[in-house]
Motif scaffolding. Structure first.
Motif, PDB file in Angstrom:
ATOM      1  N   ASP A  15       0.860  -1.186   0.000  1.00 54.50           N
ATOM      2  CA  ASP A  15       0.000   0.000   0.000  1.00 54.50           C
ATOM      3  C   ASP A  15       0.898   1.237   0.000  1.00 54.50           C
ATOM      4  OD1 ASP A  15      -1.709   2.093   0.485  1.00 54.50           O
ATOM      5  OD2 ASP A  15      -2.368   1.402   2.451  1.00 54.50           O
TER       6      ASP A  15
ATOM      7  N   GLN B 106       7.884  10.139   1.967  1.00 54.63           N
ATOM      8  CA  GLN B 106       6.792   9.172   2.076  1.00 54.63           C
ATOM      9  C   GLN B 106       6.954   8.202   0.904  1.00 54.63           C
ATOM     10  OE1 GLN B 106       3.568   8.930   0.153  1.00 54.63           O
ATOM     11  NE2 GLN B 106       3.035   7.196   1.440  1.00 54.63           N
ATOM     12  N   ILE B 107       6.737   6.911   1.120  1.00 52.85           N
ATOM     13  CA  ILE B 107       7.077   5.915   0.107  1.00 52.85           C
ATOM     14  C   ILE B 107       6.333   6.105  -1.218  1.00 52.85           C
ATOM     15  CG2 ILE B 107       7.906   4.116   1.668  1.00 52.85           C
ATOM     16  CD1 ILE B 107       5.068   2.872   1.467  1.00 52.85           C
TER      17      ILE B 107
ATOM     18  N   SER C  21       0.213   4.253  -0.449  1.00 53.63           N
ATOM     19  CA  SER C  21      -0.360   5.466   0.149  1.00 53.63           C
ATOM     20  C   SER C  21      -0.237   5.448   1.670  1.00 53.63           C
ATOM     21  CB  SER C  21      -1.833   5.600  -0.248  1.00 53.63           C
ATOM     22  OG  SER C  21      -2.596   4.609   0.429  1.00 53.63           O
ATOM     23  N   PHE C  22       0.296   4.351   2.215  1.00 56.61           N
ATOM     24  CA  PHE C  22       0.494   4.227   3.663  1.00 56.61           C
ATOM     25  C   PHE C  22       1.365   5.393   4.142  1.00 56.61           C
ATOM     26  CE2 PHE C  22       1.644   2.344   7.671  1.00 56.61           C
ATOM     27  CZ  PHE C  22       0.766   1.293   7.894  1.00 56.61           C
ATOM     28  N   PRO C  23       0.929   6.109   5.194  1.00 55.02           N
ATOM     29  CA  PRO C  23       1.724   7.244   5.661  1.00 55.02           C
ATOM     30  C   PRO C  23       2.969   6.765   6.400  1.00 55.02           C
ATOM     31  CG  PRO C  23      -0.153   6.920   7.094  1.00 55.02           C
ATOM     32  CD  PRO C  23      -0.284   5.905   5.994  1.00 55.02           C
ATOM     33  N   ILE C  24       3.980   6.419   5.650  1.00 55.85           N
ATOM     34  CA  ILE C  24       5.202   5.919   6.275  1.00 55.85           C
ATOM     35  C   ILE C  24       6.391   6.403   5.440  1.00 55.85           C
ATOM     36  CG2 ILE C  24       5.264   3.713   5.030  1.00 55.85           C
ATOM     37  CD1 ILE C  24       6.034   2.426   7.743  1.00 55.85           C
TER      38      ILE C  24
END
Lengths: 277, 281
Positions: free
Chosen positions: B104, B153-154, B106-109
């Motif tokens: 994912d 962010q990825i 869009s994961f905030p990581i």
């Protein structure tokens, strides 16, 4: 009346201060657990688990046991049941959630309607009544929130890894299934301790909305939890004052404040996104 | 019966004894989903420090085999040993890189948060990352040439950078075995070259690298060994020694078209032939 007085006046009432503390704690707990829930796409499970707590609450009432205990047993049982059935039945998770959600709630309604001359207020279970929280309930709630946050603090890395990349986490030897179950238990506990503040119907918003709002604002997971918690506390305090000033139901006021904030952030980020594009 | 035994000693490379040099030992393994077998009777040894591509048609069991080695799927029968012990015993020394489409984005990581996940099994529950962990993350990012992107962010990364983040996570974990599911699928040739250079360097410092791929050219040119897999192992060994018309025919069946000059051409898998390439770096 000047604004400072407007803020200070309700603090003269013990019940308001208790409600303020309880709502703020619930706001933090919901937002922190909610960050994992939102990123795992489990919001619907939150809704199911909160409704599933209802029969437990009614049974506990009928047997004269602590209501929070009955709610917790039913909520945790349903949460783990959803996890186990999803793995084994071959049905899609949302079908199982839909079945258990309505089934458990129906059981609660049926049991509730069988209580003769029940004078308690169903409304409070469904929509919360934080202004009526007792000192002992508030202390129990605080202890549970602290315990919840300590568990998440201890297993934060593991929960994040398993949420973001279950395959990578599993290969690295993390017990992904047990972490999933733990998260379900944390969701159930969060919901049960939030019921007094916002009630069965609205608790899913306390879990989902601050985390979803935070997700639009941040780039790091560490920031997401902090921002979500900040939104949770702010909304709890603002909602309670709104409820006091305008004589609204407290849970609804908190949730409406969160929803409004979500819409503002959504509008702001989509405008910013369009400019950048 | 339709299995070819790979030559165990290759010119210019140190031969390993069967007991010492093996990172992964797979004996008679079958596995699948429901009652459909994806892999049958797989017997395969992977040497320490080897760089192996598993290729074959869609549904040929590439990902299933990788997941069995990673301990993410339990074989129906047979045994797998990883670093001399049952699967799972040395899990902290195994790193798995999922297919890009399973992540994912869009994961905030942030990039450094993903790489730091590699340290999780070492730190253990309750613990927090210390100076050594932060150093390992920084060094891993350096190795994949992404030190300047730690705070991104990825989802903001290019296709190649996205894959390199996950390779950096394996490096930060100080894993012995890297298992990568389709690391070069859907990236342009320059990006592919970059990723392969990193994997090559990892194998050169003793890491065992196993990757599934649809890209037969990449498998043949950039990996030490190839495993041709079509439910069963059709061939295993250095591409230049084991890849021939017979092996390709057995592996791909109907997807091969015979040519007038006696050669064959492999029709790309329909699933992947239309895939648009992700951005060039």
């Amino acid at each position: 009346m000047n604004p400072i007085d407007l803020l200070l006046e309700p603090l003269a009432y013990d019940f308001f201060v208790r409600a303020l503390v309880a709502s703020a704690l619930v706001g933090v707990a919901c937002a922190v657990v909610g960050s994992f829930v939102v990123l795992k796409g489990m919001s619907f499970i939150g809704d199911a688990v909160s409704h599933a707590a209802f029969p437990g609450i009614v049974i506990a009432y009928m047997l004269g046991l602590p209501i929070i205990l009955g709610g917790a047993v039913a909520a945790i049982g349903t949460a783990l049941g959803i996890g186990a059935l999803t793995r084994r039945s071959g049905l899609r998770a949302d079908s199982i959630i839909g079945v258990l959600f309505a089934g458990m709630f129906a059981l609660g309604v049926a049991l509730f309607s069988s209580i003769p001359n029940y004078v308690g207020d169903l409304f409070h279970f469904l929509f919360g009544d934080v202004l009526g929280i007792s000192l002992s309930d508030m202390i129990a709630l605080s202890a549970l929130v602290v315990a919840l946050l300590l568990v998440i603090r201890a297993l934060w890395k593991e929960l994040l890894f398993a949420t973001f990349d279950p395959l990578g986490a599993g290969a690295a030897g993390l017990p992904v299934r047990r972490l999933d179950d733990l998260l379900l238990i944390l969701i159930a506990v969060t919901i049960v301790i939030s019921l007094q503040a916002v009630g069965i119907v609205l608790v899913v918003a306390m879990i989902t909305t601050p985390a979803a709002t935070a997700q639009m604002l941040v780039k790091r997971f560490g920031q997401m939890i902090l921002v979500a918690a900040l939104i949770g506390v702010t909304a709890a305090v603002a909602g309670l004052y709104l409820s006091y000033a305008l004589d609204l139901a407290s849970g609804a006021a908190i949730v409406l404040f969160e929803t409004a904030l979500f819409l503002v952030v959504l509008l702001f980020t989509s405008l910013r996104g369009r400019r950048a594009a | 019966m339709n299995e070819r035994v790979a030559p165990s000693v290759i010119e210019g490379r140190t031969p390993f004894s069967r007991s010492e040099g093996r990172a992964v030992t797979i004996s008679s393994v079958s596995a699948g989903y429901g009652d459909r077998a994806a892999i049958s009777d797989i017997t395969l040894d992977l040497a320490r420090g080897s760089l192996t591509a598993i290729f074959g048609p869609n549904g040929g069991g590439k990902s299933t085999l990788l997941k069995c080695i990673a301990g993410l799927m339990k074989p129906w029968s047979g045994t797998i040993e990883v670093l001399g012990a049952a699967v799972g015993v040395h899990a902290a020394r195994v790193a798995y890189v999922p297919q890009a489409e399973q992540v994912d984005w869009s994961f905030p990581i942030a990039v450094d948060e993903v790489v730091a996940m590699g340290r999780t099994p070492r730190i253990g529950p309750l613990g927090r990352a210390g100076a050594a962990d932060r150093a390992a993350v920084a060094e891993a990012l350096e190795r994949v040439d992404m030190a300047g992107l730690a705070d991104r962010q990825i989802g903001e990364l290019s296709g190649g950078q996205r894959r390199r983040v996950f390779i950096a996570r394996a490096i930060a974990a100080d894993a012995e075995i890297y298992l990568l599911d389709e690391p070069v699928t859907g990236v342009d040739p320059v990006t592919q070259e970059k990723i392969m250079n990193i994997l090559d360097a990892e194998a050169a410092r003793g890491k065992t690298v196993v990757a599934t791929t649809h890209d037969l050219a990449c498998a043949a040119q950039r990996f030490h060994d190839v495993v041709a897999l079509s439910e069963r192992v059709v061939a295993h060994g250095p591409a230049q020694l084991v890849l021939d018309r017979e092996v390709l025919e057995k592996t791909y069946g109907g997807h091969l078209v015979p040519l007038a000059d006696g050669g064959v051409v492999l029709l790309d898998d329909p699933h992947h032939s239309h895939g648009s390439h992700e951005g060039h770096e």
